[in-house]
Design a protein around this motif. Structure first.
Motif, mmCIF file in Angstrom:
data_model
loop_
_atom_site.group_PDB
_atom_site.id
_atom_site.type_symbol
_atom_site.label_atom_id
_atom_site.label_comp_id
_atom_site.label_asym_id
_atom_site.label_seq_id
_atom_site.Cartn_x
_atom_site.Cartn_y
_atom_site.Cartn_z
ATOM 1 N N LYS A 408 34.126 14.376 51.399
ATOM 2 C CA LYS A 408 32.916 15.116 51.029
ATOM 3 C C LYS A 408 31.676 14.447 51.618
ATOM 4 N N GLY A 409 31.651 13.132 51.575
ATOM 5 C CA GLY A 409 30.509 12.416 52.134
ATOM 6 C C GLY A 409 30.394 12.609 53.630
ATOM 7 N N MET A 410 31.520 12.609 54.336
ATOM 8 C CA MET A 410 31.498 12.859 55.776
ATOM 9 C C MET A 410 30.970 14.257 56.070
ATOM 10 N N ALA A 411 31.401 15.233 55.291
ATOM 11 C CA ALA A 411 30.924 16.606 55.502
ATOM 12 C C ALA A 411 29.421 16.689 55.312
ATOM 13 N N LEU A 412 28.896 16.033 54.278
ATOM 14 C CA LEU A 412 27.452 16.051 54.040
ATOM 15 C C LEU A 412 26.704 15.323 55.147
ATOM 16 N N TYR A 413 27.281 14.251 55.648
ATOM 17 C CA TYR A 413 26.677 13.489 56.752
ATOM 18 C C TYR A 413 26.470 14.376 57.969
ATOM 19 N N PHE A 414 27.467 15.152 58.345
ATOM 20 C CA PHE A 414 27.325 16.028 59.509
ATOM 21 C C PHE A 414 26.429 17.229 59.206
ATOM 22 N N GLN A 429 23.633 6.938 52.477
ATOM 23 C CA GLN A 429 23.046 7.883 51.530
ATOM 24 C C GLN A 429 23.871 9.151 51.424
ATOM 25 N N ALA A 430 24.414 9.605 52.537
ATOM 26 C CA ALA A 430 25.234 10.820 52.514
ATOM 27 C C ALA A 430 26.500 10.608 51.684
ATOM 28 N N ILE A 431 27.168 9.476 51.869
ATOM 29 C CA ILE A 431 28.384 9.219 51.096
ATOM 30 C C ILE A 431 28.052 9.121 49.611
ATOM 31 N N ALA A 432 26.959 8.442 49.282
ATOM 32 C CA ALA A 432 26.574 8.295 47.873
ATOM 33 C C ALA A 432 26.156 9.631 47.263
ATOM 34 N N ASP A 433 25.351 10.408 47.988
ATOM 35 C CA ASP A 433 24.856 11.682 47.455
ATOM 36 C C ASP A 433 25.984 12.680 47.236
ATOM 37 N N ALA A 434 27.021 12.583 48.034
ATOM 38 C CA ALA A 434 28.164 13.488 47.867
ATOM 39 C C ALA A 434 29.049 13.088 46.696
ATOM 40 N N LEU A 440 30.006 3.716 43.926
ATOM 41 C CA LEU A 440 29.114 3.471 45.063
ATOM 42 C C LEU A 440 27.693 3.896 44.754
ATOM 43 N N SER A 441 27.520 5.130 44.268
ATOM 44 C CA SER A 441 26.167 5.665 44.086
ATOM 45 C C SER A 441 25.360 4.852 43.082
ATOM 46 N N THR A 442 26.024 4.256 42.099
ATOM 47 C CA THR A 442 25.310 3.455 41.102
ATOM 48 C C THR A 442 25.016 2.042 41.593
ATOM 49 N N ARG A 443 25.566 1.672 42.748
ATOM 50 C CA ARG A 443 25.355 0.326 43.297
ATOM 51 C C ARG A 443 24.944 0.384 44.766
ATOM 52 N N LEU A 444 24.350 1.487 45.187
ATOM 53 C CA LEU A 444 24.154 1.699 46.615
ATOM 54 C C LEU A 444 23.299 0.613 47.256
ATOM 55 N N ASP A 445 22.166 0.265 46.638
ATOM 56 C CA ASP A 445 21.295 -0.742 47.248
ATOM 57 C C ASP A 445 22.021 -2.072 47.409
#
Length: 912
Positions: A408-414, A429-434, A440-445
């Motif tokens: 899903k993250g790869m799809a959002l990236y493209f 950001q794309a992988i986290a947002d997806a 991951l999203s809660t520890r992205l930074d």
């Protein structure tokens, strides 16, 4: 670029280009001595940045004409820049005519000749050696290319995209016109012109579109392209099935060339390959060659989306395309392997490569983060850190969000970035947002510290079992050693895949304290996420004291200290369901014994328990032969050296040689059984089953010949020589030859002479001949002396990168016992070859210079001798940037003042 021209380029200084180039029309009149290049570009100002002059990059060019909107314009040249101060505010057309000299281009960057044909290599900054241009990855344009050349000498004319026109011209010349509809940066430009033949295959993809696949090679090599074509077809099918990424051009072309600095290059629609990464037949290529070709063909094809359709904003983001694409080709290779055992072997081999190349890099003078902060020469940062460690970072994304979440993250990236030049942050950001709410999203930074911090984290794990409460407390602690320019390290996000085993091998349930629900009561593998310097995890309902199986599948690129002793490692070796950790246990058992001998200075004597464990692996009825071959190989000498604060290469070699000799002797009957039992009688195939059997047979033969040579028994050397003569494939032939050469058997010289006579017309096979001798086990200085003599062989040349690597790199990079000599002759040899190569091909010289990255870890007298050799290279006044940056950084590790003056790079900001 030589002394006085170096600039320190910083990621923090990035500024978008003042101008965009929207379209490029290129016309080449190809001639080896003087090729005429006519460029017509449509430019527009970038309204988002302040106005300034137009600065175009150019090197080794003869400028003939500059026009704007058809009129002559004044310009100036400063260093390697063409500067035009007065340009229109509105869009304008810029025309430039220049010449270049392909046949003099020994650096193999830009447009050059090889074997009478024309080729290009433009990554990273080779396009500026073809014509003046904004040679930076964030300037993307649509290209139309016309090639004109003598038809008899160059009947094939290729460039990126789709063929739109061909024509016959006067004077025996012809033309071909190509158009690439997709905007691309200049580093993805390519052309090929020569007398080539092609293997062709038409395919229809899942989307119902027809495409033409072509593999071009020189006359005589066509029969060696079947495997490459099959690998390309498999790659197209896999990428569309796994990531919904289709082939987007009418045709996809692959071309082989013998003079090439890299393995291959992903130019849009026109991949150019080193022949070593393209050509294979059973008679000339080993199983490892077949696997490597499949992997590299896949890698370059996968770049069509991860690198070409979405590219890097600047070269600091190199891992955005390379780390991601290495991950994709590793996933492809595992899927092609099919069986769980074969998949595990792929993963083990990938980790072995990471540890052999990247871990030492993290500990040396050139240590840098996955996304570097600065460089002098970008060619020096096509490294294992950017590629292999970058791949491990991408793998951790998938571990944290799951396979479906990663898709899903790869799809959002493209969806967000197709057709753009972007950054590693955009991918993260794309992988986290997806995957909102994921680990991951809660520890992205915090996770993105993997891009900014250099060094290999150390993970310390200790367990405490409470029998009364039936709890097991696992405490994890992480630290990362200081690296040049980075003393303070923050905690990383480390996914730790694990299981717990009872002493009888039974998998135990994994429920954490405070969890409710039945899932943890039944699952026997899970992923813990360590994001602090130290954390403890308490498992409940643990019926007996467990043996922890940590970092399963090598879930993070770290060095693990789990405190396990022999008894626990033997449980893992015997019972662990995770094949990687089972292999790791075998390596740790050997490593502990070898390190013990090196550290104490005592002769190594292998104990009966270890030998019996290795016998059990070899005789195990269910283990795959390929796994057995890996588990029974001793750790590499370079990897052993990485575990030591002070390294005596000869002491390490002596311990490894003693372990090998004892394994060969103690298991002699078992090796003979394995050799006889695993013979392949069917027709050759490089599939995992056959290649696994051949790997175990060749390892067994090497052990049998070694033991026989030491004991004075001529039977097994004789059998090896006969196998060498009778072999019907290169894997068996090289296995037998290697066994003879490494044991220094009496028949070795005769076999080497016979091999050379048989394959003297096959350049890639002769590379193997040189490499085998450069890597041969060192005893009494014989290997080093042989290499020195081979430098004078009529088949040896420094001008061909493959040939230079086959001999010089084999000695200096892969044969520490032969290279690190007490008399310093190895270091003198290294300095001589670095300087000689730097005058011919700085990229290859820079790779060789990296041998000395960890010279400060050497014991005396090696350390002082190595420093003297590095200083000698650094003192050369006209070094390339490639070599200068490396030796300066190496000398900077020494707290003592340098013995020579070394000019520091000028620290100025640049947009390139």
């Amino acid at each position: 670029m030589r002394e006085g021209t170096a600039t320190l380029i910083r990621r923090a200084d990035y500024v978008a280009p003042i101008f965009w180039i929207r379209t490029v029309d290129l016309c080449f009149d190809l001639d080896p001595a003087k090729t005429l290049v006519a460029s017509k570009m449509r430019l527009e100002r970038n309204a988002a940045v302040p106005h300034g002059p137009l600065r175009l990059h150019g090197e080794e060019l003869n400028l003939l004409r500059v026009l704007i909107d058809g009129e002559s314009v004044s310009f100036r040249q400063e260093g390697h820049e063409l500067i035009i101060d007065n340009v229109p505010d509105a869009d304008f057309t810029l025309e430039i005519r220049n010449t270049c000299a392909p046949e003099k281009n020994t650096a193999l960057s830009g447009l050059y000749t090889s074997g009478g044909s024309f080729f290009t290599q433009c990554e990273a900054e080779g396009f500026r050696r073809i014509t003046y241009f904004l040679d930076r990855p964030d300037v993307m344009a649509v290209y139309t290319v016309t090639l004109r050349a003598d038809k008899a000498r160059y009947p094939v004319l290729l460039s990126n995209g789709n063929l739109v026109e061909t024509a016959t011209l006067d004077n025996g010349r012809h033309l071909a016109k190509w158009h690439d509809p997709f905007p691309k940066p200049s580093y993805l430009f390519a052309l090929v012109a020569g007398d080539l033949v092609a293997r062709e295959q038409r395919i229809r993809t899942r989307g119902g579109k027809d495409h033409l696949l072509q593999v071009y090679v020189r006359q005589g090599d066509l029969e060696k392209t079947e495997h490459a074509m099959n690998s390309l077809i498999a790659s197209v099918v896999w990428d569309e099935a796994r990531f919904k990424l289709p082939l987007d051009l009418e045709r996809f072309m692959v071309v082989g060339v013998s003079d090439f600095n890299m393995g291959a290059m992903e130019n849009k629609g026109l991949n150019i390959f080193n022949t070593s990464a393209l050509l294979a037949s059973p008679a000339t290529a080993t199983d490892a060659d077949f696997h490597r070709i499949e992997s590299i063909v896949a890698h370059e094809y996968f770049h069509n989306w991860t690198g070409n359709r979405v590219t890097c904003r600047d070269w600091f983001q190199l891992s955005l395309k390379e780390g991601l694409t290495v991950f994709r080709d590793q996933e492809f290779s595992q899927d092609m392997a099919a069986t769980p055992s074969a998949r595990a072997v792929c993963r083990i081999e990938d980790v072995r490569a990471l540890r052999a190349r990247q871990f030492p890099e993290d500990a040396g003078a050139m240590a840098h983060s996955v996304r570097p902060d600065e460089y002098v020469e970008i060619n020096n940062f096509y490294t294992a850190t950017v590629y292999e460690k970058g791949s491990e970072v991408v793998r951790m994304y998938q571990t944290l969000v799951g396979r479906d979440g990663f898709a899903k993250g790869m799809a959002l990236y493209f969806e967000r970035h197709d057709g753009q030049a972007v950054t590693c942050d955009d991918f993260a950001q794309a992988i986290a947002d997806a995957n909102p709410g994921s680990a991951l999203s809660t520890r992205l930074d915090a996770f993105k510290r993997w891009y900014s911090q250099a060094g290999t984290p150390r993970l310390r794990a200790r367990g405490a079992y409470d029998a009364a409460a039936q709890t097991f407390t696992l405490t994890l602690k992480q630290t990362t050693p200081a690296t040049p320019g980075q003393d303070r390290k923050l905690p990383q996000v480390i996914p730790v895949a694990l299981g717990l085993l009872a002493r009888d091998g039974q998998a135990l349930p994994l429920m954490l304290q405070g969890e409710d629900g039945a899932a943890g009561a039944t699952e026997t593998e899970r992923v813990l996420v360590l994001d602090q310097a130290e954390q403890s995890f308490v498992f409940v309902n643990v019926p007996s004291e467990p043996v922890p199986s940590l970092l399963r599948g090598f879930s993070a690129p770290v060095v693990l200290d789990d405190g396990l002793g022999d008894a626990e490692l033997l449980v893992l070796l015997t019972h662990d369901s995770d094949a990687f950790n089972r292999w790791e246990a075998s390596q740790r058992l050997a490593l502990n014994r070898i390190l013990g001998a090196v550290r104490t200075g005592q002769p190594l004597v292998l104990d009966a328990a270890y030998l019996e464990a290795m016998r059990a692996v070899l005789r195990h009825p269910e283990l795959d032969p390929a796994f057995k071959a890996l588990a029974l190989q001793l750790p590499d000498e370079a990897y052993i050296a990485e575990q030591l604060d002070v390294v005596d290469p000869q002491a390490v070699h002596a311990a490894v040689e003693a372990a090998q000799t004892q394994l060969a002797s103690a298991l002699q009957a078992d090796w003979a059984w394995a050799y006889d039992t695993h013979q392949v009688t069917a027709g050759y195939s490089p599939d995992p089953v056959q290649s696994g059997k051949r790997a175990l047979v060749n390892l067994s033969l090497a052990m049998l010949v070694l033991n026989a040579t030491r004991s004075g028994d001529g039977v097994w050397p004789g059998r090896a020589y006969q196998r060498f003569k009778d072999a019907t494939n290169m894997t068996d032939r090289m296995g037998a030859l290697s066994a003879l050469v490494n044991a220094q058997a009496e028949l070795a010289d005769s076999a080497l002479a016979r091999f050379h006579a048989q394959f003297k017309g096959e350049a890639l096979v002769i590379d193997k001949w040189f490499a085998l001798q450069g890597r041969a086990a060192e005893r009494d200085g014989k290997t080093f002396a042989r290499v020195k003599q081979l430098m004078k062989h009529p088949d040896f040349t420094l001008k061909n990168p493959n040939r230079a690597r086959s001999l010089i790199f084999s000695l200096a990079m892969f044969n520490p016992a032969a290279f690190h000599r007490a008399d310093a002759a190895g270091y003198v040899f290294w300095a001589d070859q670095v300087l000689a190569l730097d005058a011919i091909n700085p990229q290859v010289a820079g790779r060789l210079a990296r041998v000395m990255d960890r010279w400060t870890a050497l014991a005396e007298p090696y350390r002082s001798a190595a420093r003297e050799a590095i200083a000698r290279v650094a003192a050369k006044p006209d070094l390339s940037n490639d070599v200068r940056e490396i030796v300066q950084r190496a000398l900077a590790l020494d707290p003592r003042p340098a013995a020579v003056e070394v000019a520091a790079p000028t620290e100025v900001a640049t947009q390139s």
